[in-house]
Design a protein around this motif. Structure first.
Motif, mmCIF file in Angstrom:
data_model
loop_
_atom_site.group_PDB
_atom_site.id
_atom_site.type_symbol
_atom_site.label_atom_id
_atom_site.label_comp_id
_atom_site.label_asym_id
_atom_site.label_seq_id
_atom_site.Cartn_x
_atom_site.Cartn_y
_atom_site.Cartn_z
ATOM 1 N N GLY A 1 0.784 -1.123 -0.039
ATOM 2 C CA GLY A 1 0.029 -0.010 0.078
ATOM 3 C C GLY A 1 0.789 1.344 -0.159
ATOM 4 O O GLY A 1 0.283 2.553 -0.147
ATOM 5 N N ASP A 2 2.045 1.303 0.246
ATOM 6 C CA ASP A 2 2.939 2.534 0.155
ATOM 7 C C ASP A 2 2.971 2.816 -1.324
ATOM 8 O O ASP A 2 3.652 1.945 -1.939
ATOM 9 C CB ASP A 2 4.380 2.106 0.762
ATOM 10 C CG ASP A 2 5.362 3.366 1.143
ATOM 11 O OD1 ASP A 2 5.125 4.238 0.381
ATOM 12 O OD2 ASP A 2 5.875 3.396 2.237
ATOM 13 N N PRO A 3 2.870 4.088 -1.486
ATOM 14 C CA PRO A 3 2.931 4.389 -3.183
ATOM 15 C C PRO A 3 4.333 4.602 -3.455
ATOM 16 O O PRO A 3 4.477 4.941 -4.805
ATOM 17 C CB PRO A 3 1.893 5.490 -2.932
ATOM 18 C CG PRO A 3 2.303 6.229 -1.905
ATOM 19 C CD PRO A 3 2.363 4.811 -0.771
ATOM 20 N N ARG A 4 5.300 4.765 -2.539
ATOM 21 C CA ARG A 4 6.534 5.038 -3.021
ATOM 22 C C ARG A 4 7.438 3.965 -3.618
ATOM 23 O O ARG A 4 7.294 2.851 -3.186
ATOM 24 C CB ARG A 4 7.254 5.778 -1.766
ATOM 25 C CG ARG A 4 6.804 7.003 -1.222
ATOM 26 C CD ARG A 4 7.458 7.307 0.240
ATOM 27 N NE ARG A 4 7.167 6.523 1.079
ATOM 28 C CZ ARG A 4 7.667 6.269 2.328
ATOM 29 N NH1 ARG A 4 8.518 7.399 2.524
ATOM 30 N NH2 ARG A 4 7.586 5.482 3.389
ATOM 31 N N PRO A 5 8.452 4.294 -4.539
ATOM 32 C CA PRO A 5 9.477 3.116 -4.893
ATOM 33 C C PRO A 5 10.111 2.673 -3.520
ATOM 34 O O PRO A 5 10.277 3.644 -2.666
ATOM 35 C CB PRO A 5 10.449 4.012 -6.001
ATOM 36 C CG PRO A 5 10.049 5.423 -5.696
ATOM 37 C CD PRO A 5 8.634 5.621 -5.162
ATOM 38 N N THR A 6 10.851 1.782 -3.764
ATOM 39 C CA THR A 6 11.674 1.240 -2.410
ATOM 40 C C THR A 6 12.915 1.322 -2.817
ATOM 41 O O THR A 6 13.590 0.639 -3.900
ATOM 42 C CB THR A 6 11.045 -0.266 -2.124
ATOM 43 O OG1 THR A 6 9.595 -0.427 -1.548
ATOM 44 C CG2 THR A 6 11.687 -0.828 -0.805
ATOM 45 N N ALA A 7 13.867 1.772 -1.733
ATOM 46 C CA ALA A 7 15.159 1.396 -2.000
ATOM 47 C C ALA A 7 15.611 0.683 -0.665
ATOM 48 O O ALA A 7 15.393 0.981 0.336
ATOM 49 C CB ALA A 7 15.900 2.718 -1.781
ATOM 50 N N VAL A 8 16.437 -0.531 -0.996
ATOM 51 C CA VAL A 8 16.906 -1.525 -0.036
ATOM 52 C C VAL A 8 18.309 -1.337 0.130
ATOM 53 O O VAL A 8 19.154 -1.622 -0.922
ATOM 54 C CB VAL A 8 16.503 -2.823 -0.556
ATOM 55 C CG1 VAL A 8 17.063 -4.024 0.556
ATOM 56 C CG2 VAL A 8 14.846 -3.089 -0.679
ATOM 57 N N ILE A 9 18.880 -0.898 1.145
ATOM 58 C CA ILE A 9 20.121 -0.621 1.525
ATOM 59 C C ILE A 9 20.653 -2.166 2.186
ATOM 60 O O ILE A 9 20.310 -2.259 3.288
ATOM 61 C CB ILE A 9 20.610 0.450 2.344
ATOM 62 C CG1 ILE A 9 19.915 1.696 1.692
ATOM 63 C CG2 ILE A 9 22.192 0.763 2.216
ATOM 64 C CD1 ILE A 9 19.983 2.121 0.251
ATOM 65 N N ALA A 10 21.262 -2.871 1.377
ATOM 66 C CA ALA A 10 21.524 -4.145 1.772
ATOM 67 C C ALA A 10 23.106 -4.262 2.397
ATOM 68 O O ALA A 10 23.910 -4.083 1.575
ATOM 69 C CB ALA A 10 21.200 -5.265 0.804
ATOM 70 N N HIS A 11 23.273 -4.337 3.547
ATOM 71 C CA HIS A 11 24.833 -4.309 3.912
ATOM 72 C C HIS A 11 25.151 -5.565 4.015
ATOM 73 O O HIS A 11 24.973 -6.687 4.621
ATOM 74 C CB HIS A 11 24.413 -3.799 5.836
ATOM 75 C CG HIS A 11 24.140 -2.329 5.756
ATOM 76 N ND1 HIS A 11 24.872 -1.245 5.643
ATOM 77 C CD2 HIS A 11 22.637 -1.548 5.845
ATOM 78 C CE1 HIS A 11 23.878 -0.003 5.948
ATOM 79 N NE2 HIS A 11 22.989 -0.610 6.117
ATOM 80 N N THR A 12 26.317 -5.518 3.230
ATOM 81 C CA THR A 12 27.143 -6.847 3.009
ATOM 82 C C THR A 12 28.210 -6.934 3.166
ATOM 83 O O THR A 12 28.846 -5.703 3.364
ATOM 84 C CB THR A 12 26.748 -7.261 1.465
ATOM 85 O OG1 THR A 12 27.473 -6.224 0.669
ATOM 86 C CG2 THR A 12 25.308 -7.307 0.998
ATOM 87 N N VAL A 13 29.029 -8.028 2.915
ATOM 88 C CA VAL A 13 30.591 -8.066 3.145
ATOM 89 C C VAL A 13 31.145 -8.471 1.638
ATOM 90 O O VAL A 13 30.925 -9.507 1.074
ATOM 91 C CB VAL A 13 31.012 -9.233 4.250
ATOM 92 C CG1 VAL A 13 32.456 -9.151 4.223
ATOM 93 C CG2 VAL A 13 30.435 -8.674 5.451
#
Length: 271
Positions: A226-238
């Motif tokens: 239901g959130d109308p915004r695009p999603t940015a996923v900041i995936a913290h990795t090694v």
């Protein structure tokens, strides 16, 4: 051979990619390994892609913007059942289709040609917008590097995607904190990427990029809650995740494992 468990999928991808890169002396194993768990969750739990539906306009779309991790991506496509496993032997072969950077139209499941960074978010925004205009279903997932976020085009895409409420767009940043010439903070300090994406109008979420359950939960709901915004996923990795002598080491942006290093890597990965 399709593998459905994300952890086993990622382990198999890491082992096969190491063998390919040892044989071909190609590079970018470190960034491939930091992305492997993200790719595993997408291809086992989220995208639902099959060879018969790669042209379906309502399909989910995956764009690899950090196309230099081609060997890891081709291996992912093979274990997802989208290309033959035997095709992995064609990686960087002269005159072949499996180049060191991905190319569209010549490899099934590759949705964009890559090389210069900063393009995937823009292409993804265009595809997501086209889906909205045409009333098509399916989401668009873009995987990019954190060094790639130095490119202004990434932020233009985020701004436009927010302007048109493209909640069907999911931009994933592989936040391994290392790029070609050093740690991100040394090259160009971008600060808190989640806050930056929020400032451009996106929903932004930080997540452990090696936590299969957390990634699956986040990807499953992105754009569908239901959130109308695009999603940015900041995936913290090694960078180099899974092999001790590669983890958080800049040189594995460029190096390929020799036979001795390959043997050690395969042992650590559980072969």
């Amino acid at each position: 051979m399709r593998i459905e468990n994300p952890a086993e999928f990622a382990r198999a991808v890491r082992m096969s990619a190491a063998e390919t890169l040892c044989r071909t002396r190609d590079s970018h194993i470190g960034g491939g390994y930091s992305s492997a768990d993200i790719l595993a969750v997408l291809y086992t739990k989220i995208l639902g892609l099959t060879p018969e539906h790669l042209d379906d306009p309502n399909r989910n779309v995956f764009l690899l913007s950090k196309g230099h991790i081609a060997a890891t991506f081709y291996t992912t496509l093979a274990y997802a059942g989208l290309i033959p496993m035997d095709d992995l032997a064609l990686h960087v072969a002269d005159g072949g289709n499996y180049a060191g950077h991905t190319r569209r139209f010549v490899v099934p499941g590759v949705e964009m040609s890559a090389g210069s960074l900063g393009h995937g978010a823009n292409l993804g925004t265009g595809i997501a917008y086209a889906k909205k205009l045409q009333g098509l279903s399916g989401r668009v997932f873009v995987l990019m590097g954190d060094g790639e976020c130095n490119e202004g085009s990434v932020w233009e895409a985020a701004m436009l995607a927010a302007r048109f409420a493209l909640n069907n767009l999911v931009m994933i940043v592989d936040r391994n904190r290392l790029q070609a010439y050093g740690y991100d903070e040394q090259v160009l300090n971008m600060g808190d990427l989640a806050e930056k994406f929020r400032a451009f109008g996106c929903r932004a979420v930080d997540v452990n990029g090696h936590d299969y359950a957390a990634l699956e939960e986040l990807f499953s709901e992105a754009g569908l809650d239901g959130d109308p915004r695009p999603t940015a996923v900041i995936a913290h990795t090694v960078k180099g995740k899974g092999v001790s002598f590669m983890e958080d080491r800049l040189e594995w942006h460029f190096k390929s494992p020799n036979e001795e290093q390959l043997a050690q890597a395969l042992e650590e990965l559980g072969r």
